[in-house]
Design a protein around this motif. Sequence first.
Motif, PDB file in Angstrom:
ATOM      1  N   UNK A  36       0.842  -1.194   0.000  1.00 49.00           N
ATOM      2  CA  UNK A  36       0.000   0.000   0.000  1.00 49.00           C
ATOM      3  C   UNK A  36       0.882   1.250   0.000  1.00 49.00           C
ATOM      4  N   UNK A  37       0.302   2.344  -0.416  1.00 51.70           N
ATOM      5  CA  UNK A  37       1.009   3.615  -0.437  1.00 51.70           C
ATOM      6  C   UNK A  37       0.164   4.643   0.314  1.00 51.70           C
ATOM      7  N   UNK A  38       0.824   5.523   1.028  1.00 51.76           N
ATOM      8  CA  UNK A  38       0.123   6.561   1.787  1.00 51.76           C
ATOM      9  C   UNK A  38       0.415   7.919   1.159  1.00 51.76           C
ATOM     10  N   UNK A  39      -0.601   8.752   1.072  1.00 48.58           N
ATOM     11  CA  UNK A  39      -0.443  10.124   0.595  1.00 48.58           C
ATOM     12  C   UNK A  39      -0.740  11.051   1.754  1.00 48.58           C
ATOM     13  N   UNK A  40       0.096  12.024   1.890  1.00 48.58           N
ATOM     14  CA  UNK A  40      -0.090  12.990   2.965  1.00 48.58           C
ATOM     15  C   UNK A  40      -0.172  14.375   2.334  1.00 48.58           C
ATOM     16  N   UNK A  41      -1.208  15.089   2.680  1.00 48.33           N
ATOM     17  CA  UNK A  41      -1.362  16.449   2.168  1.00 48.33           C
ATOM     18  C   UNK A  41      -0.477  17.364   2.996  1.00 48.33           C
ATOM     19  N   UNK A  42       0.364  18.122   2.317  1.00 53.86           N
ATOM     20  CA  UNK A  42       1.268  19.030   3.001  1.00 53.86           C
ATOM     21  C   UNK A  42       0.696  20.432   3.136  1.00 53.86           C
ATOM     22  N   UNK A  43       1.395  21.221   3.898  1.00 54.19           N
ATOM     23  CA  UNK A  43       0.945  22.575   4.191  1.00 54.19           C
ATOM     24  C   UNK A  43       0.878  23.452   2.937  1.00 54.19           C
ATOM     25  N   UNK A  44       1.824  23.263   2.014  1.00 55.63           N
ATOM     26  CA  UNK A  44       1.797  24.073   0.796  1.00 55.63           C
ATOM     27  C   UNK A  44       0.551  23.775  -0.028  1.00 55.63           C
ATOM     28  N   UNK A  45       0.141  22.513  -0.064  1.00 51.77           N
ATOM     29  CA  UNK A  45      -1.095  22.162  -0.777  1.00 51.77           C
ATOM     30  C   UNK A  45      -2.294  22.833  -0.120  1.00 51.77           C
ATOM     31  N   UNK A  46      -2.288  22.893   1.201  1.00 51.73           N
ATOM     32  CA  UNK A  46      -3.375  23.577   1.901  1.00 51.73           C
ATOM     33  C   UNK A  46      -3.414  25.058   1.506  1.00 51.73           C
ATOM     34  N   UNK A  75      13.171   4.850   4.345  1.00 49.66           N
ATOM     35  CA  UNK A  75      11.851   5.207   3.850  1.00 49.66           C
ATOM     36  C   UNK A  75      12.032   6.022   2.591  1.00 49.66           C
ATOM     37  N   UNK A  76      11.000   6.140   1.816  1.00 54.49           N
ATOM     38  CA  UNK A  76      11.051   6.952   0.601  1.00 54.49           C
ATOM     39  C   UNK A  76       9.930   7.966   0.672  1.00 54.49           C
ATOM     40  N   UNK A  77      10.309   9.215   0.646  1.00 52.46           N
ATOM     41  CA  UNK A  77       9.314  10.288   0.637  1.00 52.46           C
ATOM     42  C   UNK A  77       9.534  11.116  -0.617  1.00 52.46           C
ATOM     43  N   UNK A  78       8.469  11.390  -1.307  1.00 48.44           N
ATOM     44  CA  UNK A  78       8.554  12.235  -2.496  1.00 48.44           C
ATOM     45  C   UNK A  78       7.763  13.503  -2.205  1.00 48.44           C
ATOM     46  N   UNK A  79       8.443  14.626  -2.288  1.00 44.08           N
ATOM     47  CA  UNK A  79       7.806  15.898  -2.006  1.00 44.08           C
ATOM     48  C   UNK A  79       7.507  16.616  -3.316  1.00 44.08           C
ATOM     49  N   UNK A  80       6.302  17.118  -3.408  1.00 41.19           N
ATOM     50  CA  UNK A  80       5.906  17.923  -4.563  1.00 41.19           C
ATOM     51  C   UNK A  80       5.743  19.349  -4.055  1.00 41.19           C
ATOM     52  N   UNK A  81       6.337  20.291  -4.760  1.00 39.94           N
ATOM     53  CA  UNK A  81       6.294  21.669  -4.302  1.00 39.94           C
ATOM     54  C   UNK A  81       6.320  22.612  -5.487  1.00 39.94           C
ATOM     55  N   UNK A  82       5.894  23.846  -5.258  1.00 38.19           N
ATOM     56  CA  UNK A  82       5.953  24.843  -6.336  1.00 38.19           C
ATOM     57  C   UNK A  82       7.390  25.328  -6.529  1.00 38.19           C
ATOM     58  N   UNK A  83       7.588  26.145  -7.557  1.00 38.87           N
ATOM     59  CA  UNK A  83       8.887  26.769  -7.763  1.00 38.87           C
ATOM     60  C   UNK A  83       9.253  27.609  -6.549  1.00 38.87           C
ATOM     61  N   UNK A  84      10.541  27.766  -6.293  1.00 42.61           N
ATOM     62  CA  UNK A  84      11.044  28.494  -5.132  1.00 42.61           C
ATOM     63  C   UNK A  84      10.506  29.921  -5.082  1.00 42.61           C
ATOM     64  N   UNK A  85      10.365  30.541  -6.248  1.00 43.94           N
ATOM     65  CA  UNK A  85       9.912  31.941  -6.284  1.00 43.94           C
ATOM     66  C   UNK A  85       8.407  32.098  -6.522  1.00 43.94           C
ATOM     67  N   UNK A  86       7.660  31.009  -6.459  1.00 45.88           N
ATOM     68  CA  UNK A  86       6.199  31.055  -6.601  1.00 45.88           C
ATOM     69  C   UNK A  86       5.585  31.798  -5.414  1.00 45.88           C
ATOM     70  N   UNK A  87       4.726  32.781  -5.705  1.00 44.31           N
ATOM     71  CA  UNK A  87       4.039  33.497  -4.634  1.00 44.31           C
ATOM     72  C   UNK A  87       2.945  32.630  -4.036  1.00 44.31           C
TER      73      UNK A  87
END
Length: 125
Positions: A36-46, A75-87
């Motif tokens: 199984x795989x778990x997805x966790x919603x991060x603060x940036x997504x919020x 463990x393996x964690x994959x983080x998805x994030x916007x560009x560094x300069x994204x407002x």
Amino acid sequence: MFTRDAVKIPNPDKTAGLYIKTRADQIVKVVFGEDEIAYQIGETTEILSRGRLCATPHCVRAPKGENALGVDRSTFAMFMQPDWDENLKFPSEVHLHKELIPPNGTLTFGEYSEKLLDKYYHQKI
């Protein structure tokens, strides 16, 4: 995955693992199987969803005790994030890290990330 001397072993401490805080403010251990795989919603997504999706406060408890001596945890964690300069435009109702948000309610992802790292690792705000 837990290993000792590069050999996979069972979890040496049943209290070790991923813990989350539920919306009812309870701390619970997350249990899921090897297939199984778990997805966790991060603060940036919020933030980017304007609060429609909620971040999951969490922590990982390391194994303790005699059985944990010499044990490595992988463990393996994959983080998805916007560009560094994204407002990031923070929603009016933010439940985490309100003290980091300026009066205009806007920071770049990079600025916000640096403030969070300072808060958690250097205890600065």
